[in-house]
Design a protein around this motif. Structure first.
Motif, short mmCIF file in Angstrom:
data_model
loop_
_atom_site.label_atom_id
_atom_site.label_comp_id
_atom_site.label_asym_id
_atom_site.label_seq_id
_atom_site.Cartn_x
_atom_site.Cartn_y
_atom_site.Cartn_z
N GLN A 20 -21.34 65.29 4.33
CA GLN A 20 -22.03 64.68 3.24
C GLN A 20 -20.88 64.44 2.28
N SER A 21 -20.49 63.34 1.40
CA SER A 21 -19.05 62.90 0.84
C SER A 21 -19.30 64.20 -0.65
N VAL A 22 -17.57 64.27 -0.34
CA VAL A 22 -17.22 65.07 -2.11
C VAL A 22 -16.46 63.95 -2.29
N CYS A 23 -16.89 64.03 -3.80
CA CYS A 23 -16.37 63.09 -5.03
C CYS A 23 -14.51 63.99 -5.40
N LYS A 24 -13.34 63.22 -5.42
CA LYS A 24 -12.74 63.63 -6.15
C LYS A 24 -10.99 62.84 -6.57
N ASN A 25 -10.89 64.15 -8.19
CA ASN A 25 -10.01 62.91 -8.75
C ASN A 25 -9.20 62.87 -8.04
N ILE A 26 -8.61 61.53 -8.28
CA ILE A 26 -6.98 61.56 -8.24
C ILE A 26 -6.61 60.55 -8.70
N THR A 27 -4.80 60.60 -8.75
CA THR A 27 -4.22 59.47 -9.86
C THR A 27 -3.52 58.83 -8.70
N VAL A 28 -3.50 57.45 -9.40
CA VAL A 28 -2.85 56.49 -8.17
C VAL A 28 -2.06 55.23 -9.32
N HIS A 57 -1.75 62.40 -4.55
CA HIS A 57 -1.53 61.28 -5.85
C HIS A 57 -0.41 60.65 -5.24
N ASP A 58 1.00 61.44 -4.42
CA ASP A 58 1.90 60.64 -3.85
C ASP A 58 1.14 59.45 -2.39
N ILE A 59 0.81 60.02 -1.49
CA ILE A 59 0.07 59.39 -0.24
C ILE A 59 -0.80 58.37 -1.25
N ALA A 60 -1.98 58.35 -1.71
CA ALA A 60 -2.90 57.60 -2.03
C ALA A 60 -1.88 56.26 -2.64
N THR A 61 -0.93 56.74 -3.77
CA THR A 61 -0.90 55.46 -4.12
C THR A 61 0.33 54.24 -3.16
N LEU A 62 1.22 55.45 -1.89
CA LEU A 62 1.63 54.06 -1.69
C LEU A 62 0.96 53.62 -0.55
N VAL A 63 -1.04 54.32 -0.10
CA VAL A 63 -2.27 53.33 0.32
C VAL A 63 -1.87 52.36 -0.34
N ASP A 64 -2.34 52.72 -1.60
CA ASP A 64 -3.00 51.64 -2.51
C ASP A 64 -2.20 50.65 -2.78
N HIS A 65 -0.40 50.60 -2.60
CA HIS A 65 -0.07 49.16 -2.84
C HIS A 65 0.24 48.56 -2.01
#
Length: 128
Positions: A20-28, A57-65
């Motif tokens: 069951q998926s879980v939605c979370k807020n992160i900052t990118v 947030h740091d990892i998500a930003t690096l992945v986003d780039h």
């Protein structure tokens, strides 16, 4: 006569709890967004954060780039899988071509334990 439509079903309503998926807020990159992943993936990302001493947030930003045209969620899933595959190769010293099991159709204990995530029963811990 119009065709009968099945009643709408919430995707999580019939899925096992681990799926069951879980939605979370992160900052990118300074902007807030939401990401929906399964609990095991969130836990795995948290493990990576702890090991690398970085925030989600740091990892998500690096992945986003680096994600190109794929969605952030898909890119995070690929990153998580890639991280642990690389860790496995480094820890075992075996490349995929070197890993041998009992032959065609046979599975390793690691594979069997990974498949246990889909079991509705509590999996027993196997000895390594």
């Amino acid at each position: 006569m119009a065709a009968r439509r099945r009643p709408a079903v919430e995707p999580n309503a019939t899925a096992p709890e681990v799926m069951q998926s879980v939605c979370k807020n992160i900052t990118v990159s300074g902007r807030r967004t939401s990401v929906r992943m399964e609990p095991l993936q969130w836990d795995s990302l948290a493990d990576i954060c702890k090991r690398e001493m970085k925030s989600v947030h740091d990892i998500a930003t690096l992945v986003d780039h680096r994600r190109g045209d794929s969605s952030l969620t898909a890119a995070l899933r690929v990153f998580i899988l890639s991280y642990f595959r690389e860790a496995t190769v480094r820890l075992t010293g075996l490349e995929e071509s070197q890993a041998r099991f009992d032959g065609p159709g046979a599975s390793s204990g690691v594979f069997e334990r990974a498949m246990d995530v889909f079991s509705t029963e509590t999996p027993e811990k196997a000895e390594d």
